[in-house]
Design a protein around this motif. Structure first.
Motif, PDB file in Angstrom:
ATOM      1  N   ARG A  29       0.826  -1.209   0.000  1.00  0.00           N
ATOM      2  CA  ARG A  29       0.000   0.000   0.000  1.00  0.00           C
ATOM      3  C   ARG A  29       0.861   1.260   0.000  1.00  0.00           C
ATOM      4  NH1 ARG A  29      -4.897  -1.343   4.349  1.00  0.00           N
ATOM      5  NH2 ARG A  29      -5.802  -3.095   3.180  1.00  0.00           N
ATOM      6  N   CYS A  30       1.876   1.296   0.849  1.00  0.00           N
ATOM      7  CA  CYS A  30       2.742   2.481   0.901  1.00  0.00           C
ATOM      8  C   CYS A  30       3.559   2.619  -0.372  1.00  0.00           C
ATOM      9  CB  CYS A  30       3.662   2.402   2.117  1.00  0.00           C
ATOM     10  SG  CYS A  30       2.808   2.505   3.703  1.00  0.00           S
ATOM     11  N   ARG A  31       3.966   1.490  -0.959  1.00  0.00           N
ATOM     12  CA  ARG A  31       4.739   1.556  -2.196  1.00  0.00           C
ATOM     13  C   ARG A  31       3.875   2.077  -3.337  1.00  0.00           C
ATOM     14  NH1 ARG A  31       6.024  -3.571  -2.663  1.00  0.00           N
ATOM     15  NH2 ARG A  31       7.574  -3.373  -1.005  1.00  0.00           N
ATOM     16  N   ALA A  32       2.625   1.639  -3.381  1.00  0.00           N
ATOM     17  CA  ALA A  32       1.728   2.157  -4.418  1.00  0.00           C
ATOM     18  C   ALA A  32       1.503   3.652  -4.256  1.00  0.00           C
ATOM     19  CB  ALA A  32       0.393   1.403  -4.368  1.00  0.00           C
ATOM     20  N   LEU A  33       1.491   4.128  -3.008  1.00  0.00           N
ATOM     21  CA  LEU A  33       1.295   5.554  -2.757  1.00  0.00           C
ATOM     22  C   LEU A  33       2.532   6.365  -3.099  1.00  0.00           C
ATOM     23  CD1 LEU A  33      -0.462   7.842  -1.585  1.00  0.00           C
ATOM     24  CD2 LEU A  33       0.446   7.269   0.669  1.00  0.00           C
ATOM     25  N   THR A  34       3.697   5.912  -2.650  1.00  0.00           N
ATOM     26  CA  THR A  34       4.913   6.697  -2.864  1.00  0.00           C
ATOM     27  C   THR A  34       5.390   6.663  -4.311  1.00  0.00           C
ATOM     28  OG1 THR A  34       6.224   4.761  -2.191  1.00  0.00           O
ATOM     29  CG2 THR A  34       5.694   6.398  -0.493  1.00  0.00           C
ATOM     30  N   GLU A  35       5.034   5.619  -5.050  1.00  0.00           N
ATOM     31  CA  GLU A  35       5.446   5.545  -6.447  1.00  0.00           C
ATOM     32  C   GLU A  35       4.456   6.173  -7.395  1.00  0.00           C
ATOM     33  OE1 GLU A  35       6.171   1.475  -7.302  1.00  0.00           O
ATOM     34  OE2 GLU A  35       8.013   1.358  -6.082  1.00  0.00           O
ATOM     35  N   ASP A  36       3.358   6.681  -6.844  1.00  0.00           N
ATOM     36  CA  ASP A  36       2.371   7.349  -7.687  1.00  0.00           C
ATOM     37  C   ASP A  36       2.902   8.712  -8.137  1.00  0.00           C
ATOM     38  OD1 ASP A  36       0.105   8.083  -9.042  1.00  0.00           O
ATOM     39  OD2 ASP A  36      -1.245   7.292  -7.510  1.00  0.00           O
ATOM     40  N   ARG A  37       2.461   9.151  -9.324  1.00  0.00           N
ATOM     41  CA  ARG A  37       2.981  10.393  -9.897  1.00  0.00           C
ATOM     42  C   ARG A  37       2.562  11.608  -9.080  1.00  0.00           C
ATOM     43  NH1 ARG A  37       5.221  12.112 -14.540  1.00  0.00           N
ATOM     44  NH2 ARG A  37       4.763  14.220 -15.243  1.00  0.00           N
ATOM     45  N   TRP A  38       1.314  11.603  -8.603  1.00  0.00           N
ATOM     46  CA  TRP A  38       0.844  12.785  -7.875  1.00  0.00           C
ATOM     47  C   TRP A  38       1.599  12.957  -6.560  1.00  0.00           C
ATOM     48  CZ3 TRP A  38      -0.951  12.667  -2.945  1.00  0.00           C
ATOM     49  CH2 TRP A  38      -1.361  11.449  -2.427  1.00  0.00           C
ATOM     50  N   PHE A  39       2.036  11.855  -5.961  1.00  0.00           N
ATOM     51  CA  PHE A  39       2.804  11.952  -4.722  1.00  0.00           C
ATOM     52  C   PHE A  39       4.153  12.618  -4.973  1.00  0.00           C
ATOM     53  CE2 PHE A  39       5.746  10.278  -1.537  1.00  0.00           C
ATOM     54  CZ  PHE A  39       5.036  10.497  -0.369  1.00  0.00           C
ATOM     55  N   ALA A  40       4.824  12.228  -6.055  1.00  0.00           N
ATOM     56  CA  ALA A  40       6.110  12.849  -6.390  1.00  0.00           C
ATOM     57  C   ALA A  40       5.940  14.330  -6.704  1.00  0.00           C
ATOM     58  CB  ALA A  40       6.736  12.119  -7.574  1.00  0.00           C
ATOM     59  N   ILE A  41       4.869  14.676  -7.417  1.00  0.00           N
ATOM     60  CA  ILE A  41       4.625  16.090  -7.741  1.00  0.00           C
ATOM     61  C   ILE A  41       4.352  16.885  -6.473  1.00  0.00           C
ATOM     62  CG2 ILE A  41       3.052  17.662  -8.926  1.00  0.00           C
ATOM     63  CD1 ILE A  41       2.704  15.544 -11.079  1.00  0.00           C
ATOM     64  N   LEU A  42       3.606  16.305  -5.535  1.00  0.00           N
ATOM     65  CA  LEU A  42       3.299  16.995  -4.286  1.00  0.00           C
ATOM     66  C   LEU A  42       4.563  17.243  -3.469  1.00  0.00           C
ATOM     67  CD1 LEU A  42       1.264  18.088  -2.239  1.00  0.00           C
ATOM     68  CD2 LEU A  42       0.993  15.755  -1.364  1.00  0.00           C
ATOM     69  N   VAL A  43       5.415  16.238  -3.343  1.00  0.00           N
ATOM     70  CA  VAL A  43       6.654  16.414  -2.576  1.00  0.00           C
ATOM     71  C   VAL A  43       7.566  17.421  -3.255  1.00  0.00           C
ATOM     72  CG1 VAL A  43       8.705  15.228  -1.709  1.00  0.00           C
ATOM     73  CG2 VAL A  43       6.482  14.090  -1.615  1.00  0.00           C
ATOM     74  N   PHE A  44       7.629  17.379  -4.577  1.00  0.00           N
ATOM     75  CA  PHE A  44       8.449  18.334  -5.316  1.00  0.00           C
ATOM     76  C   PHE A  44       7.941  19.761  -5.109  1.00  0.00           C
ATOM     77  CE2 PHE A  44       9.650  20.576  -9.261  1.00  0.00           C
ATOM     78  CZ  PHE A  44      11.017  20.400  -9.199  1.00  0.00           C
ATOM     79  N   ALA A  45       6.622  19.930  -5.097  1.00  0.00           N
ATOM     80  CA  ALA A  45       6.050  21.256  -4.853  1.00  0.00           C
ATOM     81  C   ALA A  45       6.341  21.729  -3.428  1.00  0.00           C
ATOM     82  CB  ALA A  45       4.544  21.221  -5.099  1.00  0.00           C
ATOM     83  N   LEU A  46       6.317  20.814  -2.461  1.00  0.00           N
ATOM     84  CA  LEU A  46       6.646  21.186  -1.085  1.00  0.00           C
ATOM     85  C   LEU A  46       8.105  21.627  -0.959  1.00  0.00           C
ATOM     86  CD1 LEU A  46       4.803  18.402   0.969  1.00  0.00           C
ATOM     87  CD2 LEU A  46       4.251  20.836   0.901  1.00  0.00           C
ATOM     88  N   ILE A  47       8.996  20.950  -1.670  1.00  0.00           N
ATOM     89  CA  ILE A  47      10.412  21.327  -1.622  1.00  0.00           C
ATOM     90  C   ILE A  47      10.611  22.721  -2.218  1.00  0.00           C
ATOM     91  CG2 ILE A  47      12.699  20.748  -2.502  1.00  0.00           C
ATOM     92  CD1 ILE A  47      11.900  17.811  -2.342  1.00  0.00           C
TER      93      ILE A  47
END
Length: 310
Positions: A18-36
């Protein structure tokens, strides 16, 4: 006991999936990148003293929100490796993220404002995780360090030799640039970038016409040969980093499980299989109908006598 261990393993695998499906999702990467990027913008805003004095509490709250968001992100990444924790620590980027995010919780770091600001600034470097080209460049820089170290040794030796020669010939007439070994090294280091070369050559010609040989040989060795060697080392390391990134991508692709078959796909495959089986049966029946039916006694392998008895 065995059932408890099996249950724990199943739970860890389910959590990891479940966590791998969440962290490897595209929207998750975009969200973290926006936070940075937002964190970098806030760090830039904090350089203005007027804004800090006026919005001190608000900026502090925003910083706590960023810290909480990054902490949740790193926890999700850790949970994504719950079924194989060693894989998390084998990735250097995971170790870097873990150190940057968790360091503000340490008492010594939390109380030192300068170190805390530097660690907050280090969060900006986490953009390399989401930018493959930047990640390749950083890996190339790391792989070029041994060659760069050799370049620095050769460059330091060259600077020392030419600084001593310059001190011997120009110290009395040009003490501002060659009055000591340190001044001569600083002058030659600036000349390595061709900064002020014209003024240095004119001053040298005023002392001796042979100074042109000194400056020409130094510029040829330092600015052209050594710098081009350094560029070659970096380019070679960049190619190695790209090849390494390509191999890692192929390894990850090979390690990924095949995509799961959905219900519609399974039903379509079953229908295709049934149609193929029916077609094969029809072909078999058609091939059997081409042969004439044999009498029962011939099928049993007996031949009737002339009198009608076997």
């Amino acid at each position: 006991m065995t059932d408890d261990i099996t249950t724990r393993l199943t739970t860890r695998q389910a959590l990891a999936e479940r966590c791998r499906a969440l962290t490897e999702d595209r929207w998750f990467a975009i969200l973290v990148f926006a936070l940075i990027l937002a964190n970098a913008a806030v760090l830039g805003i904090e350089t203005y003293s007027g804004v800090v004095h006026r919005w001190h509490e608000e900026l502090k709250l925003v910083e706590h929100c960023f810290l909480a968001a990054f902490t949740i992100e790193i926890l999700l990444r850790v949970c994504a490796h719950a079924d194989r924790p060693r894989d998390f620590f084998r990735d250097p980027w995971n170790l870097f993220d873990l150190a940057v995010v968790l360091s503000p919780f340490l008492p010594v770091v939390r109380e030192n404002g300068t170190i805390l600001r530097l660690l907050r600034l280090a969060r900006v470097l986490r953009t390399a995780r989401f930018l493959p080209q930047l990640r390749i460049f950083l890996v190339a820089v790391g792989r070029s360090l041994p060659g760069t170290f050799s370049f620095l040794i050769i460059g330091a030796l060259l600077l020392y030799v030419y600084a001593m020669v310059g001190w011997v010939f120009f110290a009395d007439n040009d003490p501002e640039h060659f009055g000591s070994l340190g001044r001569a090294v600083l002058t030659l280091f600036l000349l390595m970038t061709l900064d002020g070369l014209g003024d240095a050559v004119r001053a040298g010609l005023g002392i001796s016409r042979w100074s042109i040989v000194y400056y020409a040989s130094y510029v040829l060795l330092a600015s052209f040969v050594l710098v081009n060697v350094l560029i070659g080392v970096v380019i070679s390391s960049l190619e190695e980093a790209r090849e390494l990134e390509r191999e890692q991508e192929e390894a990850r692709s090979a390690a990924e499980p095949p995509p799961a078959v959905t219900g519609d796909e399974a039903e379509r495959e079953l229908r295709e299989w049934i149609v193929a089986a029916r077609r094969a049966l029809d072909d078999l029946e058609a091939s059997l109908q081409r042969f004439p039916a044999r009498p029962p006694h011939e099928a049993e392998g007996t031949v009737p006598s002339p009198s009608g008895h076997t």
